[in-house]
Design a protein around this motif. Structure first.
Motif, mmCIF file in Angstrom:
data_model
loop_
_atom_site.group_PDB
_atom_site.id
_atom_site.type_symbol
_atom_site.label_atom_id
_atom_site.label_comp_id
_atom_site.label_asym_id
_atom_site.label_seq_id
_atom_site.Cartn_x
_atom_site.Cartn_y
_atom_site.Cartn_z
ATOM 1 N N ASN A 1 0.803 -1.226 0.000
ATOM 2 C CA ASN A 1 0.000 0.000 0.000
ATOM 3 C C ASN A 1 0.833 1.272 0.000
ATOM 4 O OD1 ASN A 1 -2.378 -1.527 0.057
ATOM 5 N ND2 ASN A 1 -2.300 -1.681 2.264
ATOM 6 N N GLY A 2 1.966 1.231 0.671
ATOM 7 C CA GLY A 2 2.784 2.435 0.775
ATOM 8 C C GLY A 2 3.698 2.676 -0.401
ATOM 9 N N LYS B 1 1.241 0.580 -4.621
ATOM 10 C CA LYS B 1 0.027 1.272 -5.066
ATOM 11 C C LYS B 1 0.320 2.718 -5.473
ATOM 12 C CE LYS B 1 -3.618 -1.332 -2.788
ATOM 13 N NZ LYS B 1 -4.456 -1.731 -3.905
ATOM 14 N N GLN B 2 1.387 3.298 -4.913
ATOM 15 C CA GLN B 2 1.756 4.665 -5.281
ATOM 16 C C GLN B 2 2.480 4.698 -6.625
ATOM 17 O OE1 GLN B 2 0.340 6.817 -3.183
ATOM 18 N NE2 GLN B 2 -0.235 4.969 -2.071
ATOM 19 N N LEU B 3 3.177 3.615 -6.944
ATOM 20 C CA LEU B 3 3.957 3.557 -8.182
ATOM 21 C C LEU B 3 3.146 3.044 -9.371
ATOM 22 C CD1 LEU B 3 7.320 2.102 -6.810
ATOM 23 C CD2 LEU B 3 6.811 4.481 -7.419
ATOM 24 N N ASP C 1 -0.471 2.807 -10.993
ATOM 25 C CA ASP C 1 -1.847 3.306 -10.979
ATOM 26 C C ASP C 1 -2.690 2.450 -11.920
ATOM 27 O OD1 ASP C 1 -4.059 4.855 -10.463
ATOM 28 O OD2 ASP C 1 -3.532 6.399 -11.927
ATOM 29 N N SER D 1 -8.580 3.417 -4.659
ATOM 30 C CA SER D 1 -7.128 3.364 -4.818
ATOM 31 C C SER D 1 -6.743 2.448 -5.977
ATOM 32 C CB SER D 1 -6.484 2.878 -3.521
ATOM 33 O OG SER D 1 -6.962 1.589 -3.210
ATOM 34 N N SER D 2 -5.459 2.416 -6.280
ATOM 35 C CA SER D 2 -4.944 1.550 -7.337
ATOM 36 C C SER D 2 -5.285 0.092 -7.041
ATOM 37 C CB SER D 2 -3.430 1.717 -7.452
ATOM 38 O OG SER D 2 -2.900 0.792 -8.373
#
Length: 178
Positions: free
Chosen positions: A74-75, A78-80, A82, A102-103
Motif C-alpha cells: 500500500n505504501g 500502489k503509489q507507483l 496506478d 485506490s490503485s
C-alpha cells in the motif's frame, strides 16, 4: 502481455459470475473481518495471550510480516502503479459498488493475509494452517468482488511471502547486543 490481460478478464468475470451467492456472502464476511488487519491482529492477540512463548513468537513474526507487507503493497506499490479496478460491467452483483478508489495493484488485503499466515506457520504450524483458510478466502474474495484482478492478488501473495521471509530472517541477521 495481452494473454495476461485476457486471462485476468476471463478469470475475474468467471469468479464474479460463478461463485454461488451463499459462498459470496461467506467470502464477504471473512474479508470484512480482515479489513484493516482486524482478523490478523485479533489472532495475534489470542496467540500472545494463550500460546505461551511459541504464541508470542508466532504473533510477533506475523505482525512484523504484516507490517512490511502493508508498507510495500500500500505504501510503495500502489503509489507507483496506478491500475484501475476491473470494470464494473464485468461484475454482475452489487459488491462492485463498495470497491475502494485506490490503485488495484497489488492486493494489500492478500499481501497482509499471506504475510501473517506465512510468518506464523514456522513458529506454530497448526495456527499457520488454520490461518491459511481465511487467507485463501480473502484472496478469492478480492477477485470475486471485483476489487482486484487475479494478477493483483498474485502480486499481493508474492509480497506477503517476501515480507514473511524478511520477518522470519531479519532478526537473525541483525547483530546481537550483549
Amino acid at each position: 502481455m495481452s494473454g495476461v490481460r485476457t486471462a485476468d478478464r476471463q478469470l475475474t468475470q468467471q469468479a464474479a459470475a460463478r461463485i454461488p451467492v451463499t459462498v459470496g456472502r461467506l467470502l464477504s464476511a471473512v474479508e470484512e473481518k480482515a479489513e484493516g488487519t482486524k482478523l490478523w491482529c485479533g489472532t495475534a492477540a489470542v496467540m500472545t495471550t494463550f500460546g505461551g512463548r511459541r504464541g508470542r513468537t508466532a504473533a510477533a513474526s506475523g505482525l512484523a510480516a504484516l507490517t512490511v507487507a502493508q508498507l510495500v503493497a500500500n505504501g510503495v506499490c500502489k503509489q507507483l502503479v496506478d491500475r484501475r479496478r476491473p470494470p464494473k460491467e464485468w461484475i454482475d452483483h452489487d459488491e462492485v459498488e463498495e470497491r475502494p478508489d485506490s490503485s488495484s495493484f497489488p492486493s494489500g488485503h492478500t499481501a497482509a493475509a499471506i504475510a501473517f499466515t506465512a510468518a506464523t506457520a514456522p513458529a506454530w504450524p497448526l495456527v499457520g494452517a488454520l490461518c491459511a483458510v481465511p487467507a485463501a478466502l480473502v484472496a478469492v474474495e478480492r477477485v470475486q468482488s471485483g476489487a482486484h484482478y487475479p494478477t493483483d492478488v498474485a502480486a499481493g501473495a508474492l509480497i506477503g511471502l517476501g515480507a514473511a521471509w524478511c520477518a522470519r530472517r531479519l532478526p537473525r541477521l541483525l547483530p546481537h547486543r550483549t
